[in-house]
Design a protein around this motif. Structure first.
Motif, PDB file in Angstrom:
ATOM      1  N   VAL A  43     -35.609   9.086  -8.750  1.00  0.00           N
ATOM      2  CA  VAL A  43     -36.170  10.192  -9.519  1.00  0.00           C
ATOM      3  C   VAL A  43     -35.766  11.524  -8.881  1.00  0.00           C
ATOM      4  O   VAL A  43     -35.423  12.482  -9.584  1.00  0.00           O
ATOM      5  CB  VAL A  43     -37.700  10.059  -9.648  1.00  0.00           C
ATOM      6  N   ALA A  44     -35.747  11.577  -7.560  1.00  0.00           N
ATOM      7  CA  ALA A  44     -35.316  12.792  -6.864  1.00  0.00           C
ATOM      8  C   ALA A  44     -33.859  13.121  -7.194  1.00  0.00           C
ATOM      9  O   ALA A  44     -33.507  14.297  -7.357  1.00  0.00           O
ATOM     10  CB  ALA A  44     -35.505  12.626  -5.352  1.00  0.00           C
ATOM     11  N   ARG A  45     -33.005  12.113  -7.310  1.00  0.00           N
ATOM     12  CA  ARG A  45     -31.599  12.342  -7.695  1.00  0.00           C
ATOM     13  C   ARG A  45     -31.509  12.967  -9.078  1.00  0.00           C
ATOM     14  O   ARG A  45     -30.711  13.879  -9.315  1.00  0.00           O
ATOM     15  CB  ARG A  45     -30.812  11.029  -7.680  1.00  0.00           C
ATOM     16  N   LEU A  46     -32.304  12.455 -10.014  1.00  0.00           N
ATOM     17  CA  LEU A  46     -32.301  13.016 -11.369  1.00  0.00           C
ATOM     18  C   LEU A  46     -32.748  14.477 -11.349  1.00  0.00           C
ATOM     19  O   LEU A  46     -32.135  15.335 -11.994  1.00  0.00           O
ATOM     20  CB  LEU A  46     -33.213  12.202 -12.280  1.00  0.00           C
ATOM     21  N   LYS A  47     -33.815  14.746 -10.615  1.00  0.00           N
ATOM     22  CA  LYS A  47     -34.325  16.116 -10.526  1.00  0.00           C
ATOM     23  C   LYS A  47     -33.300  17.044  -9.891  1.00  0.00           C
ATOM     24  O   LYS A  47     -33.110  18.171 -10.354  1.00  0.00           O
ATOM     25  CB  LYS A  47     -35.634  16.133  -9.730  1.00  0.00           C
ATOM     26  N   ALA A  48     -32.631  16.567  -8.839  1.00  0.00           N
ATOM     27  CA  ALA A  48     -31.618  17.387  -8.154  1.00  0.00           C
ATOM     28  C   ALA A  48     -30.453  17.731  -9.075  1.00  0.00           C
ATOM     29  O   ALA A  48     -29.812  18.769  -8.925  1.00  0.00           O
ATOM     30  CB  ALA A  48     -31.114  16.668  -6.903  1.00  0.00           C
ATOM     31  N   ALA A  49     -30.190  16.872 -10.058  1.00  0.00           N
ATOM     32  CA  ALA A  49     -29.111  17.108 -11.023  1.00  0.00           C
ATOM     33  C   ALA A  49     -29.569  17.977 -12.192  1.00  0.00           C
ATOM     34  O   ALA A  49     -28.800  18.219 -13.123  1.00  0.00           O
ATOM     35  CB  ALA A  49     -28.576  15.767 -11.534  1.00  0.00           C
ATOM     36  N   GLY A  50     -30.809  18.434 -12.160  1.00  0.00           N
ATOM     37  CA  GLY A  50     -31.311  19.317 -13.202  1.00  0.00           C
ATOM     38  C   GLY A  50     -31.930  18.610 -14.392  1.00  0.00           C
ATOM     39  O   GLY A  50     -32.232  19.246 -15.401  1.00  0.00           O
ATOM     40  N   LEU A  51     -32.130  17.300 -14.288  1.00  0.00           N
ATOM     41  CA  LEU A  51     -32.779  16.545 -15.371  1.00  0.00           C
ATOM     42  C   LEU A  51     -34.282  16.504 -15.130  1.00  0.00           C
ATOM     43  O   LEU A  51     -34.734  16.492 -13.982  1.00  0.00           O
ATOM     44  CB  LEU A  51     -32.227  15.129 -15.433  1.00  0.00           C
ATOM     45  N   ARG A  52     -35.040  16.462 -16.210  1.00  0.00           N
ATOM     46  CA  ARG A  52     -36.491  16.354 -16.094  1.00  0.00           C
ATOM     47  C   ARG A  52     -36.886  14.892 -16.253  1.00  0.00           C
ATOM     48  O   ARG A  52     -36.782  14.348 -17.345  1.00  0.00           O
ATOM     49  CB  ARG A  52     -37.162  17.192 -17.171  1.00  0.00           C
ATOM     50  N   PRO A  53     -37.346  14.241 -15.189  1.00  0.00           N
ATOM     51  CA  PRO A  53     -37.808  12.851 -15.331  1.00  0.00           C
ATOM     52  C   PRO A  53     -39.165  12.812 -16.020  1.00  0.00           C
ATOM     53  O   PRO A  53     -40.086  13.521 -15.626  1.00  0.00           O
ATOM     54  CB  PRO A  53     -37.920  12.345 -13.889  1.00  0.00           C
ATOM     55  N   ILE A  54     -39.257  12.013 -17.065  1.00  0.00           N
ATOM     56  CA  ILE A  54     -40.504  11.854 -17.808  1.00  0.00           C
ATOM     57  C   ILE A  54     -40.782  10.371 -17.950  1.00  0.00           C
ATOM     58  O   ILE A  54     -39.933   9.614 -18.419  1.00  0.00           O
ATOM     59  CB  ILE A  54     -40.410  12.523 -19.191  1.00  0.00           C
ATOM     60  N   VAL A  55     -41.963   9.948 -17.537  1.00  0.00           N
ATOM     61  CA  VAL A  55     -42.338   8.537 -17.592  1.00  0.00           C
ATOM     62  C   VAL A  55     -42.961   8.249 -18.954  1.00  0.00           C
ATOM     63  O   VAL A  55     -43.803   9.002 -19.430  1.00  0.00           O
ATOM     64  CB  VAL A  55     -43.337   8.189 -16.467  1.00  0.00           C
ATOM     65  N   PHE A  56     -42.535   7.144 -19.568  1.00  0.00           N
ATOM     66  CA  PHE A  56     -43.178   6.688 -20.794  1.00  0.00           C
ATOM     67  C   PHE A  56     -43.581   5.244 -20.603  1.00  0.00           C
ATOM     68  O   PHE A  56     -43.069   4.549 -19.740  1.00  0.00           O
ATOM     69  CB  PHE A  56     -42.276   6.874 -22.028  1.00  0.00           C
ATOM     70  N   THR A  57     -44.547   4.817 -21.390  1.00  0.00           N
ATOM     71  CA  THR A  57     -45.041   3.453 -21.228  1.00  0.00           C
ATOM     72  C   THR A  57     -45.633   2.930 -22.529  1.00  0.00           C
ATOM     73  O   THR A  57     -46.137   3.690 -23.346  1.00  0.00           O
ATOM     74  CB  THR A  57     -46.085   3.377 -20.092  1.00  0.00           C
ATOM     75  N   ASN A  58     -45.523   1.644 -22.700  1.00  0.00           N
ATOM     76  CA  ASN A  58     -46.136   0.928 -23.809  1.00  0.00           C
ATOM     77  C   ASN A  58     -47.084  -0.060 -23.143  1.00  0.00           C
ATOM     78  O   ASN A  58     -46.640  -0.935 -22.420  1.00  0.00           O
ATOM     79  CB  ASN A  58     -45.051   0.201 -24.612  1.00  0.00           C
ATOM     80  N   GLN A  59     -48.356   0.094 -23.357  1.00  0.00           N
ATOM     81  CA  GLN A  59     -49.341  -0.724 -22.654  1.00  0.00           C
ATOM     82  C   GLN A  59     -50.119  -1.640 -23.600  1.00  0.00           C
ATOM     83  O   GLN A  59     -51.274  -1.380 -23.932  1.00  0.00           O
ATOM     84  CB  GLN A  59     -50.305   0.166 -21.869  1.00  0.00           C
ATOM     85  N   PRO A  60     -49.512  -2.749 -24.048  1.00  0.00           N
ATOM     86  CA  PRO A  60     -50.250  -3.658 -24.924  1.00  0.00           C
ATOM     87  C   PRO A  60     -51.441  -4.297 -24.221  1.00  0.00           C
ATOM     88  O   PRO A  60     -52.390  -4.727 -24.866  1.00  0.00           O
ATOM     89  CB  PRO A  60     -49.207  -4.702 -25.324  1.00  0.00           C
ATOM     90  N   GLU A  61     -51.403  -4.333 -22.892  1.00  0.00           N
ATOM     91  CA  GLU A  61     -52.514  -4.923 -22.141  1.00  0.00           C
ATOM     92  C   GLU A  61     -53.809  -4.141 -22.365  1.00  0.00           C
ATOM     93  O   GLU A  61     -54.897  -4.701 -22.358  1.00  0.00           O
ATOM     94  CB  GLU A  61     -52.187  -4.996 -20.643  1.00  0.00           C
ATOM     95  N   LEU A  62     -53.684  -2.831 -22.580  1.00  0.00           N
ATOM     96  CA  LEU A  62     -54.857  -2.006 -22.851  1.00  0.00           C
ATOM     97  C   LEU A  62     -55.467  -2.409 -24.199  1.00  0.00           C
ATOM     98  O   LEU A  62     -56.671  -2.601 -24.309  1.00  0.00           O
ATOM     99  CB  LEU A  62     -54.449  -0.532 -22.856  1.00  0.00           C
ATOM    100  N   ALA A  63     -54.618  -2.574 -25.198  1.00  0.00           N
ATOM    101  CA  ALA A  63     -55.095  -2.971 -26.531  1.00  0.00           C
ATOM    102  C   ALA A  63     -55.683  -4.380 -26.517  1.00  0.00           C
ATOM    103  O   ALA A  63     -56.639  -4.670 -27.228  1.00  0.00           O
ATOM    104  CB  ALA A  63     -53.951  -2.894 -27.539  1.00  0.00           C
TER     105      ALA A  63
END
Length: 152
Positions: A43-63
């Motif tokens: 993630v630090a490599r992505l940030k250093a390259a000027g990209l914005r790391p954004i986490v996404f998730t699909n949590q069927p366990e919650l449902a």
């Protein structure tokens, strides 16, 4: 000017996936929730390259009721602390952004909005159409950085 993002699936990309009987399962307890050792550095490599790391998730366990909202909140707090998560809202150019996932659902979501897609191959991935297939998160970041450099 719009920014570029690297959307990273939580389970199987940043957090270790539990595999039982050949099927992937997300952690449902804090004891099972293990951040992949390479995740913070990648993630630090992505940030250093000027990209914005954004986490996404699909949590069927919650449902399904096998994961409580409180435990999910604590899991996400732990992940945010380890990865120094960026701000939630950004002006993004999705066609110039990336999605990294380990399952067909992740890749389909990325393709649906026009992102360049990177699949981390797993026995359970079941993905046919993807821009690039890789073995691990480090290779995914390599592919993203190479693509980002090409399109500058």
């Amino acid at each position: 000017m719009s920014g570029r993002a690297a959307f990273l699936d939580r389970d199987g990309v940043l957090v270790e996936t539990l595999v039982r009987d050949g099927r992937a399962h997300a952690a449902v307890t804090l004891a099972e929730f293990r951040i992949c050792p390479e995740a913070p550095a990648q993630v630090a490599r992505l940030k250093a390259a000027g990209l914005r790391p954004i986490v996404f998730t699909n949590q069927p366990e919650l449902a399904r009721g096998t994961l409580s909202p409180g435990v999910l909140d604590r899991m996400h707090a732990r992940l945010r602390a380890a990865l120094e998560a960026a701000a939630r809202k950004w002006e993004l150019d999705l066609a110039d952004s990336f999605v990294v996932g380990d399952r067909w659902r992740d890749i389909d979501a990325g393709r649906a909005v026009g992102c360049y897609t990177v699949l981390i191959e797993r026995p359970y991935s079941e993905c046919r159409e993807v821009d690039v297939r890789v073995a691990d998160l480090a290779a995914a970041v390599d592919a993203i950085l190479a693509r980002a450099k090409e399109s500058q």
